[in-house]
Design a protein around this motif. Structure first.
Motif, PDB file in Angstrom:
ATOM      1  N   ALA A 142       0.855  -1.193   0.000  1.00 24.70           N
ATOM      2  CA  ALA A 142       0.000   0.000   0.000  1.00 24.70           C
ATOM      3  C   ALA A 142       0.888   1.240   0.000  1.00 24.70           C
ATOM      4  O   ALA A 142       2.106   1.143   0.166  1.00 24.70           O
ATOM      5  CB  ALA A 142      -0.897   0.018   1.238  1.00 24.70           C
ATOM      6  N   VAL A 143       0.257   2.385  -0.171  1.00 22.23           N
ATOM      7  CA  VAL A 143       0.918   3.656   0.117  1.00 22.23           C
ATOM      8  C   VAL A 143       0.682   3.946   1.590  1.00 22.23           C
ATOM      9  O   VAL A 143      -0.450   3.896   2.070  1.00 22.23           O
ATOM     10  CB  VAL A 143       0.375   4.801  -0.756  1.00 22.23           C
ATOM     11  CG1 VAL A 143       1.048   6.120  -0.382  1.00 22.23           C
ATOM     12  CG2 VAL A 143       0.583   4.488  -2.235  1.00 22.23           C
ATOM     13  N   TYR A 144       1.763   4.234   2.290  1.00 18.73           N
ATOM     14  CA  TYR A 144       1.697   4.507   3.721  1.00 18.73           C
ATOM     15  C   TYR A 144       1.843   6.000   3.972  1.00 18.73           C
ATOM     16  O   TYR A 144       2.731   6.654   3.398  1.00 18.73           O
ATOM     17  CB  TYR A 144       2.792   3.731   4.454  1.00 18.73           C
ATOM     18  CG  TYR A 144       2.478   2.276   4.618  1.00 18.73           C
ATOM     19  CD1 TYR A 144       2.474   1.415   3.520  1.00 18.73           C
ATOM     20  CD2 TYR A 144       2.148   1.747   5.863  1.00 18.73           C
ATOM     21  CE1 TYR A 144       2.153   0.070   3.660  1.00 18.73           C
ATOM     22  CE2 TYR A 144       1.837   0.402   6.020  1.00 18.73           C
ATOM     23  CZ  TYR A 144       1.840  -0.422   4.913  1.00 18.73           C
ATOM     24  OH  TYR A 144       1.521  -1.751   5.062  1.00 18.73           O
ATOM     25  N   ASP A 184      -5.564  16.299  10.895  1.00 20.45           N
ATOM     26  CA  ASP A 184      -5.539  17.585  10.193  1.00 20.45           C
ATOM     27  C   ASP A 184      -4.495  17.644   9.084  1.00 20.45           C
ATOM     28  O   ASP A 184      -4.710  18.259   8.042  1.00 20.45           O
ATOM     29  CB  ASP A 184      -5.235  18.709  11.187  1.00 20.45           C
ATOM     30  CG  ASP A 184      -6.331  18.869  12.225  1.00 20.45           C
ATOM     31  OD1 ASP A 184      -6.004  19.226  13.372  1.00 20.45           O
ATOM     32  OD2 ASP A 184      -7.507  18.634  11.893  1.00 20.45           O
ATOM     33  N   ASP A 185      -3.346  17.067   9.355  1.00 22.47           N
ATOM     34  CA  ASP A 185      -2.217  17.238   8.443  1.00 22.47           C
ATOM     35  C   ASP A 185      -1.626  15.890   8.062  1.00 22.47           C
ATOM     36  O   ASP A 185      -1.434  15.038   8.933  1.00 22.47           O
ATOM     37  CB  ASP A 185      -1.138  18.112   9.091  1.00 22.47           C
ATOM     38  CG  ASP A 185      -1.627  19.516   9.355  1.00 22.47           C
ATOM     39  OD1 ASP A 185      -1.946  19.819  10.512  1.00 22.47           O
ATOM     40  OD2 ASP A 185      -1.721  20.290   8.382  1.00 22.47           O
ATOM     41  N   TRP A 186      -1.310  15.760   6.769  1.00 21.43           N
ATOM     42  CA  TRP A 186      -0.854  14.502   6.211  1.00 21.43           C
ATOM     43  C   TRP A 186       0.447  14.674   5.434  1.00 21.43           C
ATOM     44  O   TRP A 186       0.682  15.728   4.827  1.00 21.43           O
ATOM     45  CB  TRP A 186      -1.917  13.947   5.253  1.00 21.43           C
ATOM     46  CG  TRP A 186      -3.173  13.540   5.946  1.00 21.43           C
ATOM     47  CD1 TRP A 186      -4.187  14.350   6.389  1.00 21.43           C
ATOM     48  CD2 TRP A 186      -3.550  12.213   6.301  1.00 21.43           C
ATOM     49  NE1 TRP A 186      -5.159  13.602   6.992  1.00 21.43           N
ATOM     50  CE2 TRP A 186      -4.802  12.290   6.943  1.00 21.43           C
ATOM     51  CE3 TRP A 186      -2.960  10.955   6.128  1.00 21.43           C
ATOM     52  CZ2 TRP A 186      -5.471  11.157   7.426  1.00 21.43           C
ATOM     53  CZ3 TRP A 186      -3.616   9.844   6.596  1.00 21.43           C
ATOM     54  CH2 TRP A 186      -4.863   9.946   7.245  1.00 21.43           C
ATOM     55  N   GLY A 187       1.235  13.625   5.443  1.00 20.30           N
ATOM     56  CA  GLY A 187       2.390  13.578   4.574  1.00 20.30           C
ATOM     57  C   GLY A 187       1.992  13.173   3.169  1.00 20.30           C
ATOM     58  O   GLY A 187       0.818  12.907   2.896  1.00 20.30           O
ATOM     59  N   GLN A 188       2.986  13.074   2.296  1.00 22.49           N
ATOM     60  CA  GLN A 188       2.717  12.791   0.888  1.00 22.49           C
ATOM     61  C   GLN A 188       2.606  11.297   0.605  1.00 22.49           C
ATOM     62  O   GLN A 188       2.130  10.906  -0.457  1.00 22.49           O
ATOM     63  CB  GLN A 188       3.826  13.386   0.008  1.00 22.49           C
ATOM     64  CG  GLN A 188       5.092  12.541  -0.116  1.00 22.49           C
ATOM     65  CD  GLN A 188       5.947  12.518   1.146  1.00 22.49           C
ATOM     66  OE1 GLN A 188       5.686  13.234   2.119  1.00 22.49           O
ATOM     67  NE2 GLN A 188       6.995  11.703   1.111  1.00 22.49           N
ATOM     68  N   GLY A 189       3.027  10.476   1.528  1.00 24.77           N
ATOM     69  CA  GLY A 189       2.930   9.031   1.374  1.00 24.77           C
ATOM     70  C   GLY A 189       4.204   8.416   0.828  1.00 24.77           C
ATOM     71  O   GLY A 189       4.984   9.062   0.127  1.00 24.77           O
ATOM     72  N   THR A 190       4.405   7.151   1.168  1.00 27.07           N
ATOM     73  CA  THR A 190       5.533   6.384   0.653  1.00 27.07           C
ATOM     74  C   THR A 190       5.035   4.989   0.288  1.00 27.07           C
ATOM     75  O   THR A 190       4.272   4.375   1.029  1.00 27.07           O
ATOM     76  CB  THR A 190       6.687   6.333   1.668  1.00 27.07           C
ATOM     77  OG1 THR A 190       7.823   5.690   1.097  1.00 27.07           O
ATOM     78  CG2 THR A 190       6.294   5.621   2.957  1.00 27.07           C
ATOM     79  N   GLN A 191       5.454   4.501  -0.859  1.00 30.08           N
ATOM     80  CA  GLN A 191       4.967   3.218  -1.367  1.00 30.08           C
ATOM     81  C   GLN A 191       5.717   2.063  -0.709  1.00 30.08           C
ATOM     82  O   GLN A 191       6.957   2.066  -0.651  1.00 30.08           O
ATOM     83  CB  GLN A 191       5.157   3.133  -2.882  1.00 30.08           C
ATOM     84  CG  GLN A 191       4.773   1.810  -3.498  1.00 30.08           C
ATOM     85  CD  GLN A 191       3.267   1.571  -3.487  1.00 30.08           C
ATOM     86  OE1 GLN A 191       2.494   2.460  -3.842  1.00 30.08           O
ATOM     87  NE2 GLN A 191       2.848   0.374  -3.079  1.00 30.08           N
ATOM     88  N   VAL A 192       4.959   1.096  -0.240  1.00 30.60           N
ATOM     89  CA  VAL A 192       5.512  -0.157   0.271  1.00 30.60           C
ATOM     90  C   VAL A 192       4.948  -1.285  -0.583  1.00 30.60           C
ATOM     91  O   VAL A 192       3.730  -1.418  -0.723  1.00 30.60           O
ATOM     92  CB  VAL A 192       5.148  -0.383   1.750  1.00 30.60           C
ATOM     93  CG1 VAL A 192       5.545  -1.785   2.198  1.00 30.60           C
ATOM     94  CG2 VAL A 192       5.814   0.668   2.621  1.00 30.60           C
ATOM     95  N   THR A 193       5.833  -2.069  -1.164  1.00 27.96           N
ATOM     96  CA  THR A 193       5.429  -3.197  -1.985  1.00 27.96           C
ATOM     97  C   THR A 193       6.094  -4.462  -1.455  1.00 27.96           C
ATOM     98  O   THR A 193       7.320  -4.503  -1.328  1.00 27.96           O
ATOM     99  CB  THR A 193       5.807  -2.985  -3.458  1.00 27.96           C
ATOM    100  OG1 THR A 193       5.233  -1.766  -3.933  1.00 27.96           O
ATOM    101  CG2 THR A 193       5.308  -4.139  -4.316  1.00 27.96           C
ATOM    102  N   VAL A 194       5.274  -5.456  -1.140  1.00 27.83           N
ATOM    103  CA  VAL A 194       5.777  -6.716  -0.610  1.00 27.83           C
ATOM    104  C   VAL A 194       5.505  -7.804  -1.638  1.00 27.83           C
ATOM    105  O   VAL A 194       4.346  -8.068  -1.979  1.00 27.83           O
ATOM    106  CB  VAL A 194       5.121  -7.064   0.731  1.00 27.83           C
ATOM    107  CG1 VAL A 194       5.747  -8.331   1.315  1.00 27.83           C
ATOM    108  CG2 VAL A 194       5.242  -5.909   1.719  1.00 27.83           C
ATOM    109  N   SER A 195       6.555  -8.416  -2.121  1.00 30.04           N
ATOM    110  CA  SER A 195       6.409  -9.464  -3.129  1.00 30.04           C
ATOM    111  C   SER A 195       6.326 -10.833  -2.463  1.00 30.04           C
ATOM    112  O   SER A 195       6.923 -11.069  -1.409  1.00 30.04           O
ATOM    113  CB  SER A 195       7.581  -9.426  -4.107  1.00 30.04           C
ATOM    114  OG  SER A 195       8.791  -9.686  -3.426  1.00 30.04           O
ATOM    115  N   SER A 196       5.601 -11.716  -3.096  1.00 26.72           N
ATOM    116  CA  SER A 196       5.424 -13.062  -2.524  1.00 26.72           C
ATOM    117  C   SER A 196       6.508 -14.020  -2.986  1.00 26.72           C
ATOM    118  O   SER A 196       7.292 -13.717  -3.852  1.00 26.72           O
ATOM    119  CB  SER A 196       4.053 -13.604  -2.916  1.00 26.72           C
ATOM    120  OG  SER A 196       3.940 -13.636  -4.317  1.00 26.72           O
TER     121      SER A 196
END
Length: 125
Positions: free
Chosen positions: A93-95, A113-125
């Motif tokens: 997901a994007v965290y 109220d305030d959010w960051g821009q997000g960081t992508q986490v990808t978990v491969s099987s």
């Protein structure tokens, strides 16, 4: 001006670990409720973990991450962290990190109220 910058996301194999960072500026993080949230494609944003404040040793975790994820703060660095162990493909997901003066139940994203821009986490099987 409140600013939150996430980092630490990436691609990892199932069973691996990542540590996300949320660097805060413009305010003292230790006074604030901070939450980590995630949003997968086609799904609603969900609460992963949160900490009410540094003065309260109160943290919450989504059932899906209990025992695997740990939230922490470094007040000297004005930074919060999310240590993620034993990652699963469904953690992909994007965290995001978010802050608010004080909010309980802190896993509810509607309270922030305030959010960051997000960081992508990808978990491969």
């Amino acid at each position: 001006q409140v600013q939150l910058v996430e980092s630490g996301g990436g691609l990892v194999q199932a069973g691996g670990s990542l540590r996300l960072s949320c660097a805060a500026s413009g305010f003292p993080l230790y006074h604030y409720t901070i939450g980590w949230f995630r949003q997968a494609p086609g799904k609603e944003r969900e609460g992963v973990s949160c900490s009410l404040s540094s003065s309260e040793a109160s943290t919450s975790y989504a059932d899906s991450v209990k025992g695997r994820f740990t939230i922490s703060r470094d007040n000297a660095k004005n930074t919060a962290y999310l240590q993620m162990n034993s990652l699963k493909p469904e953690d992909t997901a994007v965290y995001y990190c978010a802050v608010v003066g004080y909010f309980d139940p802190c896993l509810n994203p509607a309270g922030y109220d305030d959010w960051g821009q997000g960081t992508q986490v990808t978990v491969s099987s």
